[in-house]
Motif scaffolding. Structure first.
Motif, short mmCIF file in Angstrom:
data_model
loop_
_atom_site.label_atom_id
_atom_site.label_comp_id
_atom_site.label_asym_id
_atom_site.label_seq_id
_atom_site.Cartn_x
_atom_site.Cartn_y
_atom_site.Cartn_z
N VAL A 74 7.95 -11.48 -6.64
CA VAL A 74 7.72 -10.94 -5.30
C VAL A 74 6.57 -9.97 -5.42
CG1 VAL A 74 8.74 -9.74 -3.33
CG2 VAL A 74 10.15 -11.26 -4.74
N THR A 75 5.39 -10.48 -5.12
CA THR A 75 4.16 -9.75 -5.38
C THR A 75 3.07 -10.23 -4.44
OG1 THR A 75 2.58 -9.17 -7.12
CG2 THR A 75 3.44 -11.41 -7.15
N LEU A 100 9.55 -7.72 -9.28
CA LEU A 100 8.70 -6.96 -8.37
C LEU A 100 7.51 -6.36 -9.09
CD1 LEU A 100 11.59 -4.99 -6.60
CD2 LEU A 100 10.68 -7.25 -5.99
N SER A 101 6.37 -6.34 -8.40
CA SER A 101 5.20 -5.63 -8.92
C SER A 101 5.22 -4.21 -8.39
CB SER A 101 3.92 -6.38 -8.55
OG SER A 101 3.87 -6.61 -7.16
N GLY A 102 4.10 -3.46 -8.50
CA GLY A 102 4.07 -2.06 -8.12
C GLY A 102 4.41 -1.86 -6.65
N ILE A 103 5.44 -1.10 -6.38
CA ILE A 103 5.99 -0.96 -5.02
C ILE A 103 5.32 0.20 -4.29
CG2 ILE A 103 8.09 -0.59 -3.68
CD1 ILE A 103 9.64 -1.60 -6.21
N TYR A 104 4.92 -0.06 -3.05
CA TYR A 104 4.35 0.99 -2.22
C TYR A 104 4.68 0.69 -0.77
CZ TYR A 104 0.71 -2.15 -0.47
OH TYR A 104 0.05 -3.19 0.15
N GLY A 105 4.38 1.62 0.11
CA GLY A 105 4.64 1.43 1.53
C GLY A 105 4.65 2.77 2.25
N PRO A 106 5.26 2.84 3.41
CA PRO A 106 5.32 4.11 4.15
C PRO A 106 5.88 5.24 3.30
CG PRO A 106 6.10 2.30 5.52
CD PRO A 106 5.93 1.74 4.14
N GLY A 107 5.13 6.32 3.24
CA GLY A 107 5.57 7.48 2.47
C GLY A 107 5.17 7.44 1.00
N LEU A 132 -8.78 5.99 -11.98
CA LEU A 132 -8.87 5.78 -13.42
C LEU A 132 -9.53 4.44 -13.70
CD1 LEU A 132 -5.33 7.00 -14.54
CD2 LEU A 132 -7.47 8.28 -14.53
N ILE A 133 -10.51 4.44 -14.55
CA ILE A 133 -11.27 3.22 -14.83
C ILE A 133 -10.94 2.74 -16.24
CG2 ILE A 133 -13.54 2.16 -14.88
CD1 ILE A 133 -12.72 3.35 -12.15
N LYS A 134 -10.37 1.56 -16.30
CA LYS A 134 -10.16 0.88 -17.57
C LYS A 134 -10.74 -0.51 -17.44
CE LYS A 134 -6.74 -0.46 -21.04
NZ LYS A 134 -5.31 -0.61 -21.38
N LYS A 135 -11.64 -0.87 -18.30
CA LYS A 135 -12.38 -2.12 -18.18
C LYS A 135 -11.46 -3.32 -18.03
CE LYS A 135 -15.78 -5.00 -20.61
NZ LYS A 135 -16.49 -5.37 -19.39
N ASP A 136 -11.69 -4.10 -16.96
CA ASP A 136 -11.01 -5.36 -16.67
C ASP A 136 -9.52 -5.21 -16.36
OD1 ASP A 136 -13.39 -6.79 -17.13
OD2 ASP A 136 -12.96 -6.93 -19.28
N GLN A 137 -9.05 -3.99 -16.14
CA GLN A 137 -7.64 -3.77 -15.82
C GLN A 137 -7.34 -4.18 -14.38
OE1 GLN A 137 -5.12 -2.21 -17.93
NE2 GLN A 137 -3.78 -3.06 -16.36
N VAL A 138 -6.26 -4.93 -14.18
CA VAL A 138 -5.82 -5.28 -12.84
C VAL A 138 -4.30 -5.11 -12.74
CG1 VAL A 138 -7.70 -6.90 -12.35
CG2 VAL A 138 -5.58 -7.74 -13.42
N PHE A 139 -3.84 -4.87 -11.52
CA PHE A 139 -2.42 -4.80 -11.22
C PHE A 139 -2.15 -5.58 -9.94
CE2 PHE A 139 -2.87 -0.57 -13.37
CZ PHE A 139 -2.01 -0.81 -14.43
N ASN A 140 -0.94 -6.13 -9.85
CA ASN A 140 -0.42 -6.58 -8.56
C ASN A 140 0.38 -5.45 -7.95
OD1 ASN A 140 -0.71 -9.31 -10.10
ND2 ASN A 140 -0.37 -9.91 -7.97
N ARG A 141 0.65 -5.57 -6.67
CA ARG A 141 1.50 -4.61 -5.97
C ARG A 141 2.28 -5.34 -4.89
NH1 ARG A 141 -3.39 -4.26 -6.14
NH2 ARG A 141 -3.38 -2.47 -7.54
#
Length: 296
Positions: free
Chosen positions: A210-211, A155-162, A177-186
């Motif tokens: 699952v992302t 699993l990537s970064g989990i979010y949703g209701p609440g 927060l700014i970090k050059k070229d940083q990316v994440f899945n969620r």
């Protein structure tokens, strides 16, 4: 058909909701009696599990379990359920047909923003991710010994209701927060539940990312949520000089784009394929500040 979810927290409840809607009897564990009532409130039969000992009631319930979800994070001593199984998961659950282990894309480590998939070798950076790799391997050995299919959901970064950028903007904790070229899945929590049901119905075996479809800089999500709310986003902050906890800072030590093609090739369709679709749905349906998905 009966399911047991060890560690029925945010993701576990979403999985329970999907399986309950399909006619499963679903139970889940929590670490305290205080939280047990919260499981009952969403339609799950609650059991207290301290991570070390199975109560007589819980042990009896496991006898009829056909589908197992393990969501409890491992620790220095490994996976608690693997330890209790003693090398034979069928000794605890003789009717078991399928195992689902919830892991993390953190097992891949840092790839300088490059794409990774399930065939990418694991090279975890944090202690937490090292423990996850060890737990994955332990579950693979346990499932193989029992001749059972095992689906490992990374699993990537989990979010949703609440738990989302709207909530953070509302309570004043949102940051850009700014970090050059940083990316994440969620990943939207309901899609975790749907993916587990999709794979469980097929008694699927193997590794599955699952992302979502769109890895992006984290500040973009905050900006989009602020736009939908009609408020000004928080000011940008340089990552290098921001005050962060060691754990929060460690997340930025891994930079990668995670592919989900193996899961979608099987025919799975994400309800919320990217953060724009997801945020728009939560805002338009006023679902952003509600609790996690409930069983029906």
């Amino acid at each position: 058909m009966q399911m047991m979810i060890f560690g029925a927290g945010y993701s576990g409840k979403a999985i329970g909701a999907e399986f309950t809607a399909q006619g499963f009897t679903v139970a889940g564990t929590t670490r305290s009696k205080d939280k047990a009532s919260a499981l009952a409130d969403v339609g799950l039969t609650p059991f207290v599990f301290d991570g070390g000992t199975l109560s007589p009631e819980l042990r009896t319930s496991l006898h009829d379990v056909t589908h197992l979800v393990q969501s409890i994070a491992p620790g220095q001593n490994g996976d608690p359920l693997v330890h209790l199984a003693g090398g034979d998961i069928r000794s605890l659950m003789p009717r078991l047909q399928w195992i689902c282990y919830l892991s993390t894309v953190g097992v891949y480590g840092d790839h300088d923003g490059a794409w990774v998939d399930e065939d990418t070798p694991c090279r975890p950076v944090s202690v937490r991710s090292v423990e996850r790799v060890e737990a994955e391997q332990a579950w693979q050995a346990l499932a193989a010994a029992a001749g059972l299919p095992l689906a490992i959901l990374r699993l990537s970064g989990i979010y949703g209701p609440g738990r989302n950028a709207f909530v953070n903007l509302s309570n004043g904790t949102a940051r850009r927060l700014i970090k050059k070229d940083q990316v994440f899945n969620r990943i939207r929590v309901e899609d975790i539940g749907a993916a587990a049901l999709f794979l469980g119905a097929r008694l699927a075996d193997g590794l599955y990312n699952v992302t979502d479809n769109e890895p992006c800089p984290p500040q973009d999500v905050v900006t989009e949520a602020a736009r939908l709310m009609g408020v000004a986003p928080p000011p940008e902050q340089a990552f290098e000089t921001a005050e962060l906890s060691p754990m929060a800072r460690s997340f930025y030590g891994e930079n990668k784009r995670v592919a989900n093609a193996r899961l979608t090739a099987l025919g799975f369709v994400f309800r919320y394929p990217d953060y724009r679709v997801s945020l728009a749905q939560m805002w338009s349906e006023n679902a952003w500040n509600k609790g996690p998905p409930q069983a029906f």
